[in-house]
Structure formats: C-alpha cells, structure tokens
Design a protein around this motif. Structure first.
Motif, PDB file in Angstrom:
ATOM      1  N   SER A 116      11.036  19.187 -17.669  1.00  0.00           N
ATOM      2  CA  SER A 116       9.609  18.929 -17.916  1.00  0.00           C
ATOM      3  C   SER A 116       9.426  18.315 -19.306  1.00  0.00           C
ATOM      4  O   SER A 116       8.561  17.459 -19.510  1.00  0.00           O
ATOM      5  CB  SER A 116       8.770  20.211 -17.907  1.00  0.00           C
ATOM      6  N   HIS A 117      10.242  18.800 -20.249  1.00  0.00           N
ATOM      7  CA  HIS A 117      10.170  18.278 -21.618  1.00  0.00           C
ATOM      8  C   HIS A 117      10.425  16.770 -21.611  1.00  0.00           C
ATOM      9  O   HIS A 117       9.638  15.967 -22.126  1.00  0.00           O
ATOM     10  CB  HIS A 117      11.238  18.998 -22.455  1.00  0.00           C
ATOM     11  N   MET A 118      11.523  16.377 -20.960  1.00  0.00           N
ATOM     12  CA  MET A 118      11.898  14.950 -20.942  1.00  0.00           C
ATOM     13  C   MET A 118      10.871  14.121 -20.165  1.00  0.00           C
ATOM     14  O   MET A 118      10.453  13.054 -20.618  1.00  0.00           O
ATOM     15  CB  MET A 118      13.277  14.788 -20.289  1.00  0.00           C
ATOM     16  N   LEU A 119      10.479  14.643 -19.002  1.00  0.00           N
ATOM     17  CA  LEU A 119       9.526  13.889 -18.179  1.00  0.00           C
ATOM     18  C   LEU A 119       8.175  13.730 -18.875  1.00  0.00           C
ATOM     19  O   LEU A 119       7.521  12.696 -18.749  1.00  0.00           O
ATOM     20  CB  LEU A 119       9.330  14.584 -16.828  1.00  0.00           C
ATOM     21  N   GLY A 120       7.773  14.761 -19.618  1.00  0.00           N
ATOM     22  CA  GLY A 120       6.498  14.703 -20.340  1.00  0.00           C
ATOM     23  C   GLY A 120       6.466  13.516 -21.305  1.00  0.00           C
ATOM     24  O   GLY A 120       5.532  12.699 -21.301  1.00  0.00           O
ATOM     25  N   TYR A 121       7.531  13.383 -22.125  1.00  0.00           N
ATOM     26  CA  TYR A 121       7.566  12.281 -23.099  1.00  0.00           C
ATOM     27  C   TYR A 121       7.838  10.940 -22.412  1.00  0.00           C
ATOM     28  O   TYR A 121       7.342   9.901 -22.834  1.00  0.00           O
ATOM     29  CB  TYR A 121       8.617  12.567 -24.186  1.00  0.00           C
ATOM     30  N   TRP A 122       8.639  10.972 -21.337  1.00  0.00           N
ATOM     31  CA  TRP A 122       8.933   9.736 -20.588  1.00  0.00           C
ATOM     32  C   TRP A 122       7.637   9.132 -20.054  1.00  0.00           C
ATOM     33  O   TRP A 122       7.367   7.942 -20.221  1.00  0.00           O
ATOM     34  CB  TRP A 122       9.903  10.095 -19.460  1.00  0.00           C
ATOM     35  N   LYS A 123       6.818   9.994 -19.450  1.00  0.00           N
ATOM     36  CA  LYS A 123       5.556   9.495 -18.871  1.00  0.00           C
ATOM     37  C   LYS A 123       4.627   8.979 -19.962  1.00  0.00           C
ATOM     38  O   LYS A 123       3.972   7.951 -19.792  1.00  0.00           O
ATOM     39  CB  LYS A 123       4.877  10.600 -18.052  1.00  0.00           C
ATOM     40  N   GLU A 124       4.566   9.695 -21.092  1.00  0.00           N
ATOM     41  CA  GLU A 124       3.714   9.226 -22.201  1.00  0.00           C
ATOM     42  C   GLU A 124       4.197   7.865 -22.706  1.00  0.00           C
ATOM     43  O   GLU A 124       3.393   7.003 -23.046  1.00  0.00           O
ATOM     44  CB  GLU A 124       3.735  10.224 -23.369  1.00  0.00           C
ATOM     45  N   SER A 125       5.524   7.686 -22.744  1.00  0.00           N
ATOM     46  CA  SER A 125       6.053   6.411 -23.276  1.00  0.00           C
ATOM     47  C   SER A 125       5.712   5.252 -22.335  1.00  0.00           C
ATOM     48  O   SER A 125       5.534   4.118 -22.783  1.00  0.00           O
ATOM     49  CB  SER A 125       7.560   6.501 -23.511  1.00  0.00           C
ATOM     50  N   LEU A 126       5.646   5.546 -21.039  1.00  0.00           N
ATOM     51  CA  LEU A 126       5.284   4.483 -20.082  1.00  0.00           C
ATOM     52  C   LEU A 126       3.792   4.178 -20.164  1.00  0.00           C
ATOM     53  O   LEU A 126       3.369   3.027 -20.124  1.00  0.00           O
ATOM     54  CB  LEU A 126       5.640   4.904 -18.654  1.00  0.00           C
ATOM     55  N   ALA A 127       2.994   5.253 -20.317  1.00  0.00           N
ATOM     56  CA  ALA A 127       1.535   5.065 -20.351  1.00  0.00           C
ATOM     57  C   ALA A 127       1.085   4.478 -21.687  1.00  0.00           C
ATOM     58  O   ALA A 127       0.134   3.699 -21.734  1.00  0.00           O
ATOM     59  CB  ALA A 127       0.834   6.398 -20.102  1.00  0.00           C
ATOM     60  N   LYS A 128       1.761   4.878 -22.792  1.00  0.00           N
ATOM     61  CA  LYS A 128       1.335   4.421 -24.130  1.00  0.00           C
ATOM     62  C   LYS A 128       2.544   3.923 -24.926  1.00  0.00           C
ATOM     63  O   LYS A 128       3.027   4.607 -25.839  1.00  0.00           O
ATOM     64  CB  LYS A 128       0.688   5.590 -24.890  1.00  0.00           C
ATOM     65  N   PRO A 129       3.062   2.749 -24.566  1.00  0.00           N
ATOM     66  CA  PRO A 129       4.288   2.275 -25.233  1.00  0.00           C
ATOM     67  C   PRO A 129       4.142   2.031 -26.737  1.00  0.00           C
ATOM     68  O   PRO A 129       5.139   2.031 -27.457  1.00  0.00           O
ATOM     69  CB  PRO A 129       4.621   0.981 -24.491  1.00  0.00           C
ATOM     70  N   ASP A 130       2.903   1.832 -27.217  1.00  0.00           N
ATOM     71  CA  ASP A 130       2.738   1.647 -28.667  1.00  0.00           C
ATOM     72  C   ASP A 130       2.699   2.977 -29.408  1.00  0.00           C
ATOM     73  O   ASP A 130       2.790   3.034 -30.635  1.00  0.00           O
ATOM     74  CB  ASP A 130       1.417   0.910 -28.973  1.00  0.00           C
ATOM     75  N   LYS A 131       2.528   4.032 -28.631  1.00  0.00           N
ATOM     76  CA  LYS A 131       2.391   5.363 -29.242  1.00  0.00           C
ATOM     77  C   LYS A 131       3.709   6.134 -29.203  1.00  0.00           C
ATOM     78  O   LYS A 131       4.080   6.828 -30.148  1.00  0.00           O
ATOM     79  CB  LYS A 131       1.323   6.143 -28.432  1.00  0.00           C
ATOM     80  N   VAL A 132       4.415   6.030 -28.061  1.00  0.00           N
ATOM     81  CA  VAL A 132       5.639   6.830 -27.872  1.00  0.00           C
ATOM     82  C   VAL A 132       6.829   5.920 -27.561  1.00  0.00           C
ATOM     83  O   VAL A 132       6.782   5.135 -26.612  1.00  0.00           O
ATOM     84  CB  VAL A 132       5.465   7.838 -26.708  1.00  0.00           C
ATOM     85  N   LEU A 133       7.871   6.046 -28.372  1.00  0.00           N
ATOM     86  CA  LEU A 133       9.116   5.312 -28.113  1.00  0.00           C
ATOM     87  C   LEU A 133      10.139   6.302 -27.561  1.00  0.00           C
ATOM     88  O   LEU A 133      10.431   7.317 -28.199  1.00  0.00           O
ATOM     89  CB  LEU A 133       9.642   4.679 -29.405  1.00  0.00           C
ATOM     90  N   PHE A 134      10.647   6.010 -26.372  1.00  0.00           N
ATOM     91  CA  PHE A 134      11.593   6.904 -25.706  1.00  0.00           C
ATOM     92  C   PHE A 134      12.999   6.351 -25.923  1.00  0.00           C
ATOM     93  O   PHE A 134      13.347   5.283 -25.423  1.00  0.00           O
ATOM     94  CB  PHE A 134      11.256   6.955 -24.215  1.00  0.00           C
ATOM     95  N   LEU A 135      13.796   7.083 -26.703  1.00  0.00           N
ATOM     96  CA  LEU A 135      15.156   6.617 -27.007  1.00  0.00           C
ATOM     97  C   LEU A 135      16.177   7.509 -26.317  1.00  0.00           C
ATOM     98  O   LEU A 135      15.893   8.667 -26.039  1.00  0.00           O
ATOM     99  CB  LEU A 135      15.432   6.744 -28.505  1.00  0.00           C
ATOM    100  N   LYS A 136      17.369   6.962 -26.137  1.00  0.00           N
ATOM    101  CA  LYS A 136      18.441   7.784 -25.573  1.00  0.00           C
ATOM    102  C   LYS A 136      19.601   7.878 -26.565  1.00  0.00           C
ATOM    103  O   LYS A 136      19.997   6.860 -27.159  1.00  0.00           O
ATOM    104  CB  LYS A 136      18.935   7.176 -24.264  1.00  0.00           C
ATOM    105  N   TYR A 137      20.122   9.078 -26.702  1.00  0.00           N
ATOM    106  CA  TYR A 137      21.269   9.340 -27.586  1.00  0.00           C
ATOM    107  C   TYR A 137      22.398   8.374 -27.261  1.00  0.00           C
ATOM    108  O   TYR A 137      23.016   7.793 -28.153  1.00  0.00           O
ATOM    109  CB  TYR A 137      21.719  10.796 -27.371  1.00  0.00           C
ATOM    110  N   GLU A 138      22.635   8.182 -25.963  1.00  0.00           N
ATOM    111  CA  GLU A 138      23.754   7.354 -25.523  1.00  0.00           C
ATOM    112  C   GLU A 138      23.551   5.888 -25.942  1.00  0.00           C
ATOM    113  O   GLU A 138      24.520   5.214 -26.324  1.00  0.00           O
ATOM    114  CB  GLU A 138      23.914   7.442 -23.994  1.00  0.00           C
TER     115      GLU A 138
END
Ligand code: A3P
Length: 278
Positions: free
Chosen positions: A157-179
């Motif tokens: 839920s933690h990951m999906l919560g930020y993932w969805k925010e990054s899709l809805a508000k790309p200027d607000k949330v940047l979703f990065l991956k460690y890999e």
C-alpha cells in the motif's frame, strides 16, 4: 517501538505545516532512504560548499542532515532558518499532513524491489533490536512481511500510494527506483535536480559536478567514512547499520524456492494492475 511510532506520526499529521519550498524524501524503510537523502542534500546545497573536500556529508550521517519530520515537530530541531528544508518521512500517503499535499512542496519517493527490502529489513531490525528481544527466524519474519506486518507496512500500500500520486501529479511526486539509481546514478541525479527545480548548468556539467555528487554519495565512499563507521543517529541506532551491502538482488542468497514463489504471487496480486511499478 510501535507506540512511539504512532505518536510521532500523529504529531506529524496534526502539527506539521509545510512550506512551498520544502522537499520530502519519502520511502518505505530499507529502500535506499540514506542514499537518496545524501543525494538530495548534495544537490540542493551544492552552491554553499566551495569544495567537495569540506562537504558536510563527509562528517555527518545523511540522517543528521536530512532529519525525520517528527524530530522537527517535537521541537528537537530548529529548521526555521534553513531553505529549502529537506525532510525524510516514511509516512504513507494517507497519513501525510494536508499542508504537504496542498502546497507546492516536492516529494521524491524511492522504491525498491520487495525481495531486497525484506532481506535488508530482517538483518537491520535484528541488529538494532534491544538485546533483551530474541531474534526472529527468517521464516517468522517473512510470514509477518507477507501479511504486511512491518513498520510503516503494508509495504504494497505504501508503494502504490506514492506510485498513484506520481502518476496523478508528476510535478509534485517523483517516483524513483533503487535499482535505476544503481544502474545509472548520473542520469537519475540529473533527473532529481531538474524535478526539484535545481537543474545543473552547462558549466556545472562541464565541471563534472554530477559525477562528484554521485561519487560523494556512493555506497563505497559513504560506508568508509569515519562518521559512518562509528556514531549513532537516533536512539541507539548506529550509523554503520545503514550501510550493509548496497547491492541489488542480494535476496537470492536468502530466499528458499517456496519463499520466492510466495512473494512473487503477492506481488502479482498487489501490483498486477499497476503497470510498470516493477
Ligand atoms: P542492504 O541492506 O541491501 O545493503 P535505508 O537507507 O532505506 O535504510 O536502506 C538501507 C539499504 O540501502 C541497505 O541495503 C544499505 O546498504 C543501502 N545503502 C545505503 N547507502 C547506500 C548507498 N550510498 N548506495 C547504495 N545503497 C546504499
């Protein structure tokens, strides 16, 4: 301790007032928070240090330079004169204070393969637990993890919560991956700087500022600093416990075939409809 955690989250949720210029380095624990805090601090403060040789990251652990928001809420730290303020919440999206989501502050989220998070967390929590508590066997810890029982869990839920925010508000949330950060840190550092509104100038690029930041924040450099070999960040957690292997796919050394199958199934179930989160 769960009650301290809930108390901290509660204070954060109710009392924290975000500023437009704030930056939040958000993550599920053991996803590469320490690394991203170092990179973000180095990017936004790069004008303040004339030379990389006297950089604060050489003498302070990233968690001291980019504090937990709860410390500020409790009044343990005064950040009033710092601009921009950079904080590191592990808070899930629904528990973030409204002021963060409503103003123009920025959130960078670092996500990591749940297999590696589990191994990293199992080893970390065993190291930092009070001596009076007995160690959890890997099978016991894994069962809890699969049921979402872990600090700030459930992790999906933690990951999906930020993932969805990054899709809805790309200027607000940047979703990065460690890999991805491991694969091409130079590219990701440039991307983070642009997202935060601190892009590198051509002159900086020519002077290899990006490469210097990547090197300064690399696992090998940070792990071998005196401050990260000794010293304590908060409570009794030693700085060195934040630097273990710093690799991707170390999980293959710990997972049995049945654990691999079970976690793969959970990921399919939870993330199946979420495009390319993984
Ligand atoms: P491992 O236990 O797999 O080695 P967090 O900072 O969120 O607590 O995550 C800790 C994980 O990030 C640990 O993973 C740690 O070794 C790794 N890590 C810490 N600093 C790093 C860096 N500069 N580069 C890459 N990985 C790093």
């Amino acid at each position: 301790c769960p009650s301290t955690l809930v108390k901290g989250l509660n204070i954060f949720h109710k009392q924290f007032q975000a500023k437009e210029s704030d930056i939040f380095v958000a993550s599920f624990p053991k996803s590469g928070t320490t690394w991203l805090k170092a990179i973000t601090f180095a990017i936004v403060n790069r004008q303040s240090f004339s030379s990389i040789d006297n950089h604060p990251l050489l003498t302070s652990n990233p968690h001291q330079l980019v504090p937990h928001v709860e410390m500020v809420c409790r009044g343990d730290l005064d950040c009033s004169s710092i601009e921009p303020r950079v904080f590191g919440p592990h808070t899930p999206v629904p528990s973030l204070p409204n002021s963060i989501m409503e103003c123009n502050s920025k959130i960078i989220y670092i996500c990591r393969n749940p297999f590696d998070i589990f191994v990293s967390a199992w080893i970390f929590f065993d190291k930092v637990k009070p001596e009076s508590l007995t160690s959890l066997k890997i099978e016991e810890a894994f069962e809890m993890y699969c049921n979402g029982i872990i600090e700030f869990g459930p992790w999906w839920s933690h990951m999906l919560g930020y993932w969805k925010e990054s899709l809805a508000k790309p200027d607000k949330v940047l979703f990065l991956k460690y890999e991805d950060l491991k694969d091409d840190a130079n590219f990701q550092v440039k991307r983070i700087a642009e997202f935060l509104g601190f892009p590198f100038t051509q002159e900086e690029e020519n002077n290899q500022v990006i490469e210097s930041i990547v090197k300064l924040c690399s696992f090998e450099e940070m792990k071998n600093l005196e401050v990260n070999k000794s010293g304590i960040v908060f409570q009794s957690v030693e700085n060195k416990s934040f630097f273990r292997k710093g690799e991707s796919r170390d999980w293959v050394n710990y997972f049995s075939p049945s654990m691999t199958e079970k976690l793969s199934q959970i990921m399919e179930e939870k993330f199946g409809e979420s495009g390319d989160i993984f």
